[in-house]
Design an enzyme around this catalytic site. Structure first.
Site, PDB file in Angstrom:
ATOM      1  N   HIS A 113      39.806  40.521  41.668  1.00 10.26           N
ATOM      2  CA  HIS A 113      39.691  39.939  40.336  1.00 10.26           C
ATOM      3  C   HIS A 113      38.238  39.829  39.873  1.00 10.26           C
ATOM      4  O   HIS A 113      37.894  38.950  39.075  1.00 10.26           O
ATOM      5  CB  HIS A 113      40.389  38.569  40.298  1.00 10.26           C
ATOM      6  N   HIS A 222      37.953  32.098  42.107  1.00  5.55           N
ATOM      7  CA  HIS A 222      37.813  33.179  41.135  1.00  5.55           C
ATOM      8  C   HIS A 222      36.539  33.977  41.430  1.00  5.55           C
ATOM      9  O   HIS A 222      35.492  33.393  41.719  1.00  5.55           O
ATOM     10  CB  HIS A 222      37.647  32.582  39.728  1.00  5.55           C
ATOM     11  N   SER A 273      36.970  27.416  39.993  1.00  2.00           N
ATOM     12  CA  SER A 273      35.749  28.070  39.527  1.00  2.00           C
ATOM     13  C   SER A 273      34.732  28.085  40.656  1.00  2.00           C
ATOM     14  O   SER A 273      34.551  27.078  41.349  1.00  2.00           O
ATOM     15  CB  SER A 273      35.176  27.296  38.343  1.00  2.00           C
TER      16      SER A 273
END
Ligand SMILES: *[C@@H]1O[C@H](CO)[C@@H](O)[C@H](O)[C@H]1NC(C)=O
Ligand SMILES: *[C@@H]1O[C@H](CO)[C@@H](O)[C@H](O)[C@H]1NC(C)=O
Ligand SMILES: *[C@@H]1O[C@H](CO)[C@@H](O)[C@H](O)[C@H]1NC(C)=O
EC number: 3.5.1.23
Length: 689
Positions: A113, A222, A273
């Site tokens: 990702h 992420h 995050s």
């Protein structure tokens, strides 16, 4: 006689099974896409287009087979997301090469990702629009590269064993939507120490000589340490963890080479995050509102840290993840995976799913249903990792994007039933009712489950929040316990295709970005819990499930507004800026070449640049390529009319560089009336003292 042989064979099988012996293969291949002029997939920004490469992208695969020839393939790649289109094509290519060995059912595709790679490979309007449509140029290298990674794994099959461990990671992520997380029931939250899943999940593979040949990992963060002002292809934090682990286990090898394969996939990272200093108002430095992530005036709320620059953030977070993996490989493994290998796959049309769920608020069982895809208004606001992405949807902004000008008229309003189904989500885009010029978001998603002994890998086609992933884990673990088996469950985010987010019912009520992007409504997770339980139960009962409806092949209707490379002119490979004569460590070697457009040749499994060191025998040996962390290149057109361009190469000399004589070589290809022709050039030599 026959019986004796059969009996002996059974004994052998039992003995092997008890020892947990598998056949294992690992492989890696370059999937770096066109590095310039193409928008990156991730932040939904049209202006974030590539200008060069910081680090090369790779696909990594493992194959594992039990003694009865049940085989599964897990693929990880340094890309933003896989798509139905890619998967269909990869399986088709594998079929040409291997017959029926590899299918939709036993191959799982998982991205890191990274938001720092060229996009346009979805064949879905919502996910390709900022890339100006479908881009075959980015699609092909990923599809071919994944096929090659699997082929290498296939050709490397050997006897081996698999082990599972969990290792806590220091500083790697924070919950970016606590306002939603804390809407989950208190009794549930109290079962967990933190609002993040800190443990790295590791599957380590060893060969018959007990050598560690590879390791795959699942991490709940992420890969968005690189922000939306980065224009160089980057593998981001998870890719950098692979980079470091492979450098450790393939000493002396160039980046992207060596037999050890280390990969990192994203798990329940939807609300996590890596910008661990937390959100701040970007310009004025004040606190953002915790529920809306808004700042006063026209300031934007942006997650920060831990470093000064986004490159430094990538390095710090990637290193922390790598350290946990490296510790895991050295410690005694927590558990050996033994027992059979199995897989289950089913396509489901989300808006047709229904079932019963226990609503704790009313104390009753109620019927739930899935909705047609729709995105809420908070989707356009973006996250604190990339604020304001997709805001042109909200503004109905038709300027600038030719694709948007074309498709803007196909917007459809939601009807009353849609609004009820998605409530309390205020619908911004009723993507499920938009089909022109082709599908906007998936109506049908792939669901997939692998079982490798006591480990279950869930291939979930969405980004799961922390608690959504935990609930899925628990659903499968509870089922396992009923059957007397203690399972480890590895939820894999964005497996096989991309369909935005899945959050818990309670988080959905808060409508943060993740809730606004929960495509199929408030019960997306409930549907998944029911569906993965179905897959697991069928596998355990050795039943087969119907394949489900096949997603439509949209490839015939694809549009693209990306302009091709027309022509290059110039004395390609000529040096415009030579390196200095002498450098010391930590200084930056800088060279400029006359270049052509890098899109003409991706230099797959090779490099646009080589840093060569002169050897005592008078030959040069390459010690670094464009895949190295210490190198980067930036390309620019100097005349669009004449097709002239230049390329700058930077090499930050590492501390461990040897004293000696070096040179920089550049390779590329130019486009002219006679087609594409390779060129190369070399700098003069320089000395590191
Ligand atoms: C590999 O390790 C196992 C224990 O984990 C041991 O029983 C076995 O003898 C080792 N094999 C080799 C070839 O070293
Ligand atoms: C993105 O990263 C760059 C380079 O580190 C930095 O200068 C910039 O402020 C960052 N932008 C945002 C919005 O955080
Ligand atoms: C319902 O909520 C109560 C109190 O909040 C809790 O103790 C109970 O475990 C919940 N039940 C379920 C099935 O979630």
């Amino acid at each position: 006689m026959g019986y004796v042989k059969l009996f002996a064979a059974i004994l052998v099988v039992l003995a092997v099974g008890a020892e947990g012996r598998y056949r294992i293969g690992l492989g890696r291949y370059d999937v770096t896409g066109p590095s310039v002029e193409i928008a990156f997939m991730g932040y939904g920004s049209m202006t974030q287009r590539g200008i060069g490469i910081h680090t090369r992208q790779y696909a990594r695969a493992f194959i594992i087979e039990d003694e009865t020839a049940n085989r599964v393939v897990f693929v990880n790649a340094d890309i933003s997301a896989f798509s139905d289109a890619m998967r269909r094509e990869i399986i088709r290519l594998l079929r040409l090469r291997f017959g029926d060995l590899y299918t939709t059912a036993n191959v799982m595709f998982a991205p890191t990702h990274t938001h720092a790679g060229p996009g346009g490979y979805h064949q879905l309007v919502l996910y390709d629009i900022t890339c100006l449509g479908f881009i075959e140029e980015t699609f092909n290298p990923i599809v071919f590269g994944v096929r090659e990674a699997i082929t290498r794994a296939h050709n490397a099959m050997q006897d081996g064993r698999a082990f599972y461990s969990e290792v806590p990671i220091e500083d790697f992520g924070i919950n970016r939507s606590p306002a939603a997380y804390y809407a989950n029931p208190e009794h549930e939250r109290r079962q967990y120490e933190e609002d993040i899943d800190r443990n790295l999940q590791q599957i380590k593979f060893v060969n018959a000589r007990n050598e560690t040949v590879g390791a795959f990992h699942w991490v709940a963060t992420h890969a968005v340490s690189m922000n939306n002002t980065n224009y160089l292809i980057s593998i981001d934090n998870l890719g950098y963890a692979s980079y470091l682990l492979e450098q450790e286990y393939n000493p002396g090898n160039l980046v992207g080479t060596g037999t050890f394969v280390g990969a990192f996939s994203t798990s329940n990272s939807g609300d996590i995050s890596p910008n661990i200093l937390g959100p701040r108002c970007y310009r004025n430095g004040g606190e953002c509102d915790t529920v809306t992530s808004q700042c006063p005036a026209d300031d934007v709320c942006k997650g920060e840290g831990p470093g000064e620059t986004d490159k430094e953030n990538t390095k710090i977070i990637g290193s922390n993840i790598y350290k946990a993996a490296s510790i895991g490989l050295k410690n005694a493994p927590q558990r050996e995976l033994t027992g059979s290998v199995g897989f289950m796959h089913q396509f489901v049309e989300m808006s047709r799913q229904t079932g019963q769920w226990f609503n704790n608020a009313t104390g009753r069982y109620e019927t739930f249903r899935g909705c047609l895809p729709a995105m809420g208004t908070s989707f356009a606001a973006g996250t604190t990792d990339g604020p304001g992405a997709y805001s042109f949807f909200e503004q109905g902004d038709t300027s600038g994007n030719p694709f948007w000008q074309l498709v803007g008229n196909s917007l459809r309003p939601p009807n009353r039933d849609d609004r009820e189904c998605h409530a309390p989500k205020p619908i911004l885009l009723m993507t499920g009712r938009m089909s022109w010029p082709y599908l906007w978001q998936p109506l049908i998603v792939p669901t997939q489950l692998f079982k490798i002994g006591g480990a279950v890998i869930l291939g979930v086609p969405s980004e799961m929040t922390t608690m959504a992933g935990r609930r899925l884990r628990r659903t499968i673990q509870d089922l396992g316990r009923e059957l007397g088996e203690e399972l480890v469950v590895l939820p894999t985010g964005m497996a096989n295709t991309y369909s935005s987010y899945v959050v818990t019912f309670e988080e959905y009520q808060v409508q943060r970005y993740e809730g606004g992007s929960a495509t199929y409504g408030p019960h997306t997770l409930t549907i998944y819990q029911q569906q993965y339980a179905r897959l697991f139960s069928a596998l355990q009962a050795k039943q087969s499930l119907p394949p489900g409806p096949t997603p439509r092949d949209e490839s015939r209707d694809q549009l693209t507004f990306l302009t091709p490379v027309v022509m290059d002119t110039g004395r390609f490979g000529r040096v415009l800026v030579e390196p200095r004569t002498i450098y010391s460590r930590r200084q930056v070697v800088f060279v400029t070449f006359v270049a052509a457009n890098p899109r003409n040749d991706l230099r797959t499994e090779s490099s646009y640049f080589f840093v060569d060191q002169l050897q005592p025998n008078g030959q040069f040996r390459t010690i670094a390529t464009d895949a190295n962390w210490e190198t980067k290149f930036i390309w620019r057109r100097t005349s669009t009319l004449l097709g002239q361009s230049e390329i700058d190469f930077y090499w930050t000399i590492p501390d461990n560089a040897e004293s000696g004589t070096y040179r920089i070589r550049h390779f590329g290809a130019s486009r002219g009336i006679l087609g594409i022709r390779p060129y190369d050039g070399s700098s003069r030599t320089f000395v590191i003292n």
